[in-house]
Scaffold this active site. Structure first.
Site, PDB file in Angstrom:
ATOM      1  N   LYS A 101      -5.526  26.503 -16.095  1.00  0.00           N
ATOM      2  CA  LYS A 101      -4.769  27.395 -16.980  1.00  0.00           C
ATOM      3  C   LYS A 101      -5.405  28.773 -17.038  1.00  0.00           C
ATOM      4  CE  LYS A 101      -2.906  24.265 -20.067  1.00  0.00           C
ATOM      5  NZ  LYS A 101      -3.349  23.322 -21.066  1.00  0.00           N
ATOM      6  N   ARG A 127      -6.207  26.275 -26.219  1.00  0.00           N
ATOM      7  CA  ARG A 127      -5.765  25.235 -25.293  1.00  0.00           C
ATOM      8  C   ARG A 127      -6.909  24.804 -24.381  1.00  0.00           C
ATOM      9  NH1 ARG A 127      -0.341  27.573 -22.681  1.00  0.00           N
ATOM     10  NH2 ARG A 127       0.601  25.631 -23.336  1.00  0.00           N
ATOM     11  N   GLY A 146      -4.457  13.401 -21.581  1.00  0.00           N
ATOM     12  CA  GLY A 146      -5.418  12.562 -22.288  1.00  0.00           C
ATOM     13  C   GLY A 146      -6.445  13.396 -23.024  1.00  0.00           C
ATOM     14  N   ARG A 198       1.697  26.967 -12.885  1.00  0.00           N
ATOM     15  CA  ARG A 198       0.919  26.081 -12.010  1.00  0.00           C
ATOM     16  C   ARG A 198       1.853  25.575 -10.915  1.00  0.00           C
ATOM     17  NH1 ARG A 198       0.267  21.276 -16.495  1.00  0.00           N
ATOM     18  NH2 ARG A 198       2.470  21.088 -16.943  1.00  0.00           N
ATOM     19  N   TYR A 230      -6.226   6.333  19.107  1.00  0.00           N
ATOM     20  CA  TYR A 230      -5.009   6.040  18.356  1.00  0.00           C
ATOM     21  C   TYR A 230      -5.306   5.205  17.108  1.00  0.00           C
ATOM     22  CZ  TYR A 230      -5.238   1.330  20.345  1.00  0.00           C
ATOM     23  OH  TYR A 230      -5.647   0.079  20.672  1.00  0.00           O
ATOM     24  N   SER A 283     -10.548  -2.112  20.164  1.00  0.00           N
ATOM     25  CA  SER A 283      -9.653  -1.831  19.039  1.00  0.00           C
ATOM     26  C   SER A 283     -10.333  -2.388  17.796  1.00  0.00           C
ATOM     27  CB  SER A 283      -8.297  -2.496  19.269  1.00  0.00           C
ATOM     28  OG  SER A 283      -7.478  -2.265  18.151  1.00  0.00           O
ATOM     29  N   MET A 300      -7.343  16.993 -25.519  1.00  0.00           N
ATOM     30  CA  MET A 300      -6.684  17.844 -26.498  1.00  0.00           C
ATOM     31  C   MET A 300      -5.938  18.923 -25.749  1.00  0.00           C
ATOM     32  SD  MET A 300      -7.865  20.477 -29.349  1.00  0.00           S
ATOM     33  CE  MET A 300      -7.085  21.828 -28.511  1.00  0.00           C
ATOM     34  N   CYS A 335      -6.641  -1.152  14.618  1.00  0.00           N
ATOM     35  CA  CYS A 335      -5.398  -1.874  14.382  1.00  0.00           C
ATOM     36  C   CYS A 335      -5.441  -2.698  13.094  1.00  0.00           C
ATOM     37  CB  CYS A 335      -5.039  -2.760  15.571  1.00  0.00           C
ATOM     38  SG  CYS A 335      -6.218  -4.079  15.853  1.00  0.00           S
ATOM     39  N   HIS A 385      -1.980 -13.290   3.802  1.00  0.00           N
ATOM     40  CA  HIS A 385      -0.884 -13.612   4.716  1.00  0.00           C
ATOM     41  C   HIS A 385       0.420 -12.958   4.257  1.00  0.00           C
ATOM     42  CE1 HIS A 385       2.398 -16.201   6.260  1.00  0.00           C
ATOM     43  NE2 HIS A 385       1.668 -16.157   7.359  1.00  0.00           N
TER      44      HIS A 385
HETATM   45  C1  PEP Z   1      -8.143  -7.236  11.908  1.00  0.00           C
HETATM   46  O1  PEP Z   1      -8.935  -8.155  11.707  1.00  0.00           O
HETATM   47  O2  PEP Z   1      -8.287  -6.084  11.493  1.00  0.00           O
HETATM   48  C2  PEP Z   1      -6.923  -7.487  12.676  1.00  0.00           C
HETATM   49  C3  PEP Z   1      -6.117  -6.493  12.985  1.00  0.00           C
HETATM   50  O3  PEP Z   1      -6.632  -8.778  12.978  1.00  0.00           O
HETATM   51  P1  PEP Z   1      -5.990  -9.796  11.931  1.00  0.00           P
HETATM   52  O4  PEP Z   1      -5.559  -9.009  10.724  1.00  0.00           O
HETATM   53  O5  PEP Z   1      -4.865 -10.432  12.626  1.00  0.00           O
HETATM   54  O6  PEP Z   1      -7.138 -10.711  11.655  1.00  0.00           O
END
Ligand code: PEP
Ligand code: MG
Length: 897
Positions: free
Chosen positions: A26, A96, A105, A352, A864, A777, A107, A844, A468
């Site tokens: 402010k 203020r 949260g 702002r 990647y 990976s 004053m 991954c 899962h």
């Molecule tokens: C991991 O373990 O990060 C992975 C990609 O394999 P999963 O989740 O299938 O165990």
């Protein structure tokens, strides 16, 4: 001497917008606006350094502060021509709080400070409006009493009601000057009764009381909690801004309002906001009176358009629109502005960067590039990648009513309503009959896949962000709330209970997988709209990013979705998910439970057909893009039959007795399956399983070539490798099968063999593993689980507590533990590259779709990231921001305030 107080007003200022750390948001913006020559009432800001010093020094202010405040008050007096505490011509101020980042949260505001039994008379005479003066005084006592003195505001409201009732009034505005005078007496009595001392009449005491309240509010439990939840450093402190009052409640040529320079919900380039004639700021917020629209356009044909500010107060509105344009041009972002009109003259009290929806953020960013205000790169940095989620899935209608009955983890976004079912079969049955269903399970297992497919959404009582249910739901793009611990599921009786509510099969509930909430009944949703701006911004992002974005997909449907969202290949095809279909799982079980290699081979021969078909389809959809296929990974027990019926089905197919099968199943039972016969250990112990998969891959690649002439380069990935020798053994078999298939088909097929890095040992021994791997990976789900010794399926139980206790800054399964797991990744990358300079590196695990983790992947120089299909656009944008960001430790904070 330290400068503790920064002044502004009269077209100049000591501070500027880039001093928000010292002056708060402010204070910094008021200074900036003042220097810009905008109509800002004069005032001063006590710096955040005072707050820090105050707490470091047993709540003592720095010595020079009082004198600097006195000087600054005198400067305001000189500027406006009033005197603080003067009986005839009193100066009134607002006080203020303002932290460097906006923080509810604390004053917030005290208005009309400087009024007492004497100055109120002066104000009445000066304004020639006793009603206004007494109304201001009673508001001040109420606000000050509440936020500074801690008197419960209900006590004041009771008084107000009493006076109104005794007079038979409905509206506050019906009260006369005398009524208000009586109310002031009542309010003062309330304060004296509650505190044992009278309401302070000394205006300087009032001022220091308010300043102390602002600093005090920095450490209230609410503020501390908010900071913890939003990663805000407590050492930052808050500033206090004291400013000359202007009045929006001095008559019908006065008003107060809140405005955005563009529409914060759609992003439309049109002024947007509300105002109230003859009112003070808190009236707009409190909702006592209905505010009127700023413009006719906003009213969209509604009769309230006739009362729009642009028609009613054309002069002030013209000034206001000039200010809007000037501020946008200056800040190069949409502004959220508070203003007051006093006797037809406009004053700006705050500006702002405005908060906005994802849709608005996209539109504003793209429009501003077209208007020449931003470069495309700046626009890319303006949109929070995570917010794109709002655009990719249907979301709850923000105006709809809802009754939340449970909360769990926001495991997979999307808002869906449907009839509750408690088994995968019921889900399938009802879905086939055309019903929308929500599958509710204590936790899901591979057995439930067909039900998860059939359901619109999934709710589990147990399991974390990589359980899962969560992983599969994200892969399928289904809404999922996981680990809703308060939900008690009675699968046998087909009901669940939570917080005293029982929900039976067929009852309708709504899930919001983006927030992890479960609601009773049907809450209306709005469909995603991938407008033109989305495409434009993503194209700009693609131009600047270095990281490629692949997807985790094994079904044709997921692969297609991911390609539509811009995936540049498959980074992880979890082949085990291809066995969960009902017709395949029996063959799979037969294979696992076979007494010997011969029995296994017979079952595998049947599975081979299916696998080949799957791969052909995936290769065709991915049309030449890289496809990484992971050989079978999961613990064997995930495939074991659980019920007698399932066991009998396997017996019938294999010709073995149910009894023998049962014994074999018992043998395979593991105490700790996550650390047991999984990953490449399966391939080492049962080599024929991987042989079959590898053959299916090569035959599929060859078939695609024969059909279309397209060359596929499969990337064959071996999971859970810890020792170079494991990979060496498996790679030798892959190479051998490649030679066999090449001979059979008469064609050499290009391919790569690589491994996942999922075990700390693999990360440390990356140099020797890289001798056999063309790529790594990072499987960061397992790498996190193994490095932290923390079960990905069970950690939900204490995750919340661990975060609250500041042990985990965030859920390490959702956002990479950069210091720990990240270091393992850096080590593996470095050692892998030392052996093989051109080793391809990717990630991954679930982290491949998390912006903060993606930022880290950029710094490690991965090639990647791979994530579930619905995360692909988020990853594309996050990768672009990571490439643009110069700071290597923090992701870009999009749309920073
Ligand atoms: C991991 O373990 O990060 C992975 C990609 O394999 P999963 O989740 O299938 O165990
Ligand atoms: Mg894994």
């Amino acid at each position: 001497m330290t400068k503790w107080v920064y002044r502004f007003g009269g077209g100049k200022a000591d501070g500027s917008a880039d001093m928000r750390r010292l002056l708060g948001g402010k204070g910094a913006n008021l200074a900036e606006m003042s220097s810009l020559g905008l109509p800002v009432p004069p005032g001063f800001t006590i710096t955040t350094a005072v707050c820090t010093a105050y707490y470091a020094n047993a709540k003592q202010y720095p010595d020079e502060l009082a004198a600097q405040v006195d000087e600054a008050v005198a400067a305001i007096e000189a500027e406006v021509g009033n005197t603080f505490g003067d009986a005839d011509n009193p100066l009134l101020v607002s006080v203020r709080s303002g932290a460097p980042v906006s923080m509810p949260g604390m004053m917030d505001t005290v208005l009309n400070l400087g009024l007492n039994d004497i100055t109120v008379e002066g104000l009445a005479a000066r304004s020639n409006d006793p009603r206004f003066a007494w109304d201001s005084y009673r508001r001040f006592i109420q606000m000050y009493g509440d936020v500074v003195l801690g008197v419960d505001h209900y006590l004041f409201e009771d008084q107000l009601e009493d006076v109104k009732q005794s007079k038979g009034f409905i509206q506050d505005t019906d009260l006369t000057a005398d009524d208000l005078k009586q109310l002031v007496a009542g309010y003062k009595a309330v304060v004296e009764k509650e505190l044992g001392t009278p309401f302070p009449q000394d205006v300087r005491e009032q001022l220091w009381g308010a300043i102390g309240a602002v600093f005090g509010s920095w450490m209230t439990e609410r503020a501390v909690t908010y900071r913890r939840l939003h990663d805000i450093d407590a050492r930052m402190g808050t500033a206090v801004t004291v400013q000359a009052m202007v009045f929006g409640n001095m008559g019908t040529d006065c008003a107060t309002g809140v405005a955005f320079t563009r529409n914060p919900s759609t992003g439309e380039h049109a002024y947007y906001g509300e105002y109230l004639i003859n009112a003070q700021g808190e009236d707009v917020v409190a909702g006592i009176r209905t505010p009127q629209p700023l413009t006719v356009h906003m009213a969209n044909g509604d009769p309230s358009g006739e009362r729009a500010m642009e028609l009613v107060m054309p002069k002030a509105f013209a000034e206001l629109s000039a200010v809007f344009d000037k501020l946008e041009l200056h800040y190069r972002d949409m502004q959220d502005i508070e203003f007051t009109v006093q006797q037809d003259k406009l004053y700006i009290l705050q500006t702002r960067n405005g908060k906005r929806t994802a849709r608005a953020a996209l539109k504003v960013a793209v429009d501003m590039v077209e208007e020449g205000l931003l470069s495309p790169e700046e626009a890319v940095l303006r949109v929070d990648p995570i917010s794109l989620d709002q655009l990719l899935h249907p979301s709850l209608d923000p105006d709809a009513e809802r009754k939340v009955i449970a909360k769990g983890l926001p495991a997979s976004p999307g808002a869906v309503s449907g009839a509750v079912v408690f088994s995968a079969d019921d889900a399938q049955k009802r879905a086939q009959a055309g019903e929308a269903v929500i599958l509710v399970r204590t936790e899901t297992s591979p057995e439930d896949i067909h039900g998860m497919h059939a359901a619109l959404g999934i709710l589990t009582a147990r399991g974390g962000m990589t359980s899962h249910a969560a992983v599969v739901a994200r892969g399928m793009g289904k809404a999922c709330v996981a680990g809703a611990g308060d939900v008690s599921v009675d699968e046998a009786r087909k009901r669940f209970t939570v917080a005293g509510v029982t929900v039976k099969e067929g009852d309708i509930v709504t899930l919001d997988g983006g927030t992890g909430t479960v609601m009773e009944g049907r809450v209306p949703t709005v469909e995603p709209e991938l407008s033109g701006e989305f495409g434009t911004l993503m194209a700009w992002a693609d131009k600047v990013r270095r990281l490629k974005v692949r997807t985790n997909a094994e079904t044709p449907e997921d692969a297609r979705t991911a390609v539509r969202f811009g995936a540049e290949g498959i980074g992880l095809c979890r082949t085990e998910h291809m066995f969960f279909d009902e017709d395949r799982i029996v063959a799979m079980r037969e294979m696992i439970l076979a007494a010997d290699a011969e029995g296994r081979k017979a079952a595998l021969a049947r599975i081979l057909e299916h696998q080949r078909g799957d791969f052909v389809e995936l290769f065709e959809i991915m049309a030449g893009l890289p496809v990484t296929i992971r050989l079978l990974d999961p613990p064997l027990h995930e495939f074991l039959p659980h019920t007698t019926k399932e066991l009998e089905a396997v017996a019938a197919a294999s010709g073995l007795s149910a009894k023998a099968l049962k014994r074999r199943a018992m043998e395979l039972h593991e105490v700790n399956p996550m650390l047991g016969m999984r990953g490449c250990r399966l391939g080492v112990v049962f080599p024929e399983v991987y042989d079959m998969q590898v053959r299916a891959i090569f035959e599929a690649a060859s078939e695609v070539f024969a059909r279309s002439g397209a060359t596929v380069t499969p990337e064959i990935m071996v999971p859970l490798v810890g020792f170079a020798r494991e990979l060496e053994m498996i790679k030798a078999r892959i190479d051998a099968i490649h030679s066999e298939v090449a001979k059979e088909t008469g064609r050499e097929l290009p391919y790569l063999v690589g491994t996942m890095i999922e075990l700390p040992r693999a990360a440390l021994r990356a140099a020797e593993i890289a001798e056999h791997a063309a790529f790594f990976s990072f499987g960061t789900n397992d790498l996190t689980q193994m490095a932290l010794g923390l079960s990905r399926d069970d950690s939900g139980k204490f995750m919340d507590l661990y975060q609250r206790a500041n042990i985990f800054e965030r859920d390490p399964f959702a956002s990479l533990d950069i210091e720990g797991v990240g270091e393992l990744m850096s080590i593996a990358a470095e050692r892998g590259r030392a052996t093989r300079g051109d080793i391809k590196l990717g990630v991954c695990g679930e982290h491949g779709g998390d912006p903060r983790s993606i930022h880290f992947c950029e710094t490690v120089g991965l090639e990647y990231v791979s994530c579930s299909p619905y995360r692909v656009p988020i990853a594309r944008l996050a990768a672009a921001q990571a490439a643009l960001s110069t700071d290597s430790s923090e992701p870009t904070r999009a749309a920073a305030e």
